[in-house]
Motif scaffolding. Sequence first.
Motif, PDB file in Angstrom:
ATOM      1  N   LEU A  25      26.939  36.927  37.643  1.00 28.03           N
ATOM      2  CA  LEU A  25      28.256  37.969  37.068  1.00 28.03           C
ATOM      3  C   LEU A  25      29.149  37.665  37.239  1.00 28.03           C
ATOM      4  N   LEU A  26      29.782  36.906  37.502  1.00 33.16           N
ATOM      5  CA  LEU A  26      31.258  36.163  36.828  1.00 33.16           C
ATOM      6  C   LEU A  26      30.917  34.702  36.044  1.00 33.16           C
ATOM      7  N   SER A  27      30.142  34.321  36.191  1.00 36.96           N
ATOM      8  CA  SER A  27      29.669  33.502  35.171  1.00 36.96           C
ATOM      9  C   SER A  27      29.955  33.883  33.475  1.00 36.96           C
ATOM     10  N   VAL A  72      29.493  42.539  48.651  1.00 44.14           N
ATOM     11  CA  VAL A  72      29.873  44.150  47.369  1.00 44.14           C
ATOM     12  C   VAL A  72      28.644  44.284  46.813  1.00 44.14           C
ATOM     13  N   ASP A  73      27.505  45.598  46.645  1.00 46.37           N
ATOM     14  CA  ASP A  73      27.000  46.283  45.993  1.00 46.37           C
ATOM     15  C   ASP A  73      27.347  45.690  44.537  1.00 46.37           C
ATOM     16  N   TYR A  74      25.981  46.106  43.746  1.00 45.19           N
ATOM     17  CA  TYR A  74      26.054  45.707  42.403  1.00 45.19           C
ATOM     18  C   TYR A  74      27.145  46.387  42.011  1.00 45.19           C
ATOM     19  N   ALA A  75      27.040  47.475  41.525  1.00 47.96           N
ATOM     20  CA  ALA A  75      27.821  48.240  40.489  1.00 47.96           C
ATOM     21  C   ALA A  75      29.098  48.485  41.230  1.00 47.96           C
ATOM     22  N   PHE A 109      27.309  38.740  26.590  1.00 49.70           N
ATOM     23  CA  PHE A 109      26.863  38.644  27.549  1.00 49.70           C
ATOM     24  C   PHE A 109      25.799  38.752  28.449  1.00 49.70           C
ATOM     25  N   VAL A 110      24.488  38.964  27.331  1.00 49.30           N
ATOM     26  CA  VAL A 110      22.955  38.869  27.982  1.00 49.30           C
ATOM     27  C   VAL A 110      21.991  37.822  27.814  1.00 49.30           C
ATOM     28  N   SER A 111      22.163  38.018  26.470  1.00 47.35           N
ATOM     29  CA  SER A 111      20.883  36.721  25.854  1.00 47.35           C
ATOM     30  C   SER A 111      20.504  36.299  24.371  1.00 47.35           C
ATOM     31  N   LEU A 112      20.498  35.645  23.793  1.00 44.66           N
ATOM     32  CA  LEU A 112      20.201  34.956  22.669  1.00 44.66           C
ATOM     33  C   LEU A 112      19.132  36.014  21.873  1.00 44.66           C
ATOM     34  N   LEU A 151      25.263  46.863  33.812  1.00 51.78           N
ATOM     35  CA  LEU A 151      24.295  47.757  34.837  1.00 51.78           C
ATOM     36  C   LEU A 151      23.084  47.433  34.207  1.00 51.78           C
ATOM     37  N   SER A 152      22.484  47.017  33.583  1.00 53.10           N
ATOM     38  CA  SER A 152      21.364  47.108  32.621  1.00 53.10           C
ATOM     39  C   SER A 152      20.640  45.792  32.983  1.00 53.10           C
ATOM     40  N   PRO A 153      19.169  46.608  33.540  1.00 54.94           N
ATOM     41  CA  PRO A 153      18.344  44.969  33.921  1.00 54.94           C
ATOM     42  C   PRO A 153      17.820  43.864  32.903  1.00 54.94           C
TER      43      PRO A 153
END
Length: 521
Positions: free
Chosen positions: A41-43, A60-63, A298-301, A331-333
């Motif tokens: 998450l921090l990266s 901490v919980d993720y949300a 944020f997620v992927s290519l 928060l997405s899977p």
Amino acid sequence: MASQLGRRGFIASATALSVGLWPAAPVRAASAMGFDEARHLLSRTSFGATPAEVHALETVDYAGAVDRLLGNIRRTAATPAPDWVTLGPAEVRRQQQMADAQRKEAGNGKKLDIVRPVQEQGRELKNWWIEEMLATDQPLVERMVLFWHNHFTSSMLKVRYAPALFRQNALFRREALGNYATLLRDVARDPAMLIYLDGMRSVARQPNENFARELLELFTLGEGHYAEADIKAAARAFTGWSVNRETGQFVERPGQHDSGEKTFLGKTGRLGGEDIVTILLAQPRTAETIVEKLWLEFVSLKPDRAEVARLAGDFRRSGYEIKPLVRAILLSPAFRDPANRGALIKSPVDLIVGSVHMLGLPVPEKTGLLRMLQGLGQVPFDPPNVKGWAGGESWITTYTLLLRQQFLRRMIEATTVAPMEAGMMMAQRPNRRADRKQQLPADDSTVQMQQMQMAERRPVEGRSLRNAGVEVRLGPTLDGVESAVLVRTLLPRQPIDSVDVPSSPGVAVATAMLDTAYQLK
């Protein structure tokens, strides 16, 4: 191994790692997320993460962690503004003309110390932003400022008026997690943008299409979702929007506006610039464009089309509120999927600013960092063209991978003896010829041969440092942390170039930073 990888080999290795070699704790709702997910998450939301920062989130919980990152957003920079930001363009021009006249009078063949305001203000502006990236306590905001800077591109090379670019940066920061509709409307009136895309000279008798074209192609709909007639109509609608040459502020000149009837995306009327923006914001494709780019960030290519459509629909219905969209993405899977950890390549800013932050040692003069960023192809306020930095896989070639590790090695060597002064961190000036070669097609055999010859002259692998006993002098951000935790903090996956973790923390940091996996996030 690193010195043998070209871009295709590097990407292939990164993809192979996506099977999950680096152990990850299972996702558990409403419970502590654990070290690896906190690190991931921090990266993606900051410039590098220290062990302490990861530990602060792992319980901490993720949300709750996501909400903490998005909470109490500050909309102004913490670093004091340069003292020239209030100067109007007329005064900057006068100072530049005086400096040029002094240089000419003294003789072009002599080495002079005469300060040229435009160039000096540009350097100070870039240093100022790097300082803010390093000093901020809200790195997600700063990442979003950089995202919008690459979306709504402007360049110091073209604008040549640093106060306008500073104010544009302030606009991006104000709306970094604010409202995209507001941001789009304000960018259309932004002096730096009007200068960069020639809008300030667009008048009824001769509409300039540059801003209209990029507004449709890059800022909203994307290529293929409009016609040339729409560009021409939009260009006419924005005529008369200009910049006061004395104050540098936006000015609307009704006498230079084309008030005739226009048809744009099926809407007909005496349309002005505000009407064009309103019509664009009503198009579903505009929201999809922004969501796709944020997914890549944020997620992927490889964006998930169904998820993009779902998120874009919510984005439009919210009135283009950015914070809820970013929250939904985090928060997405797909974001939380362990297969996507280490699936993105660090940009030069990620790599250089993140490494300095992680090492926690002072850099009194930022110009050395700027030269590193220039060598790697990403200088804030100087994107390569109107499309900005391509990002993704384009960050890595045989040459840039070697140069990245060369810069990291210089950082490591600098930390073994003293704080990272600019002179110690400064690698050789960028090789302009090599930079040009880098832009040629990847299958050009001559370029590939020359790049491999460079590789042979520049051994930079982590093993050489470890065997030589080189040990990073750990700053307060890393002091007292076990070697295994340091490696786990620095690398999103298992090491690519080495398998054992050195017992000495200082050697562990040096080895991890020069491992190919350190280039990933």
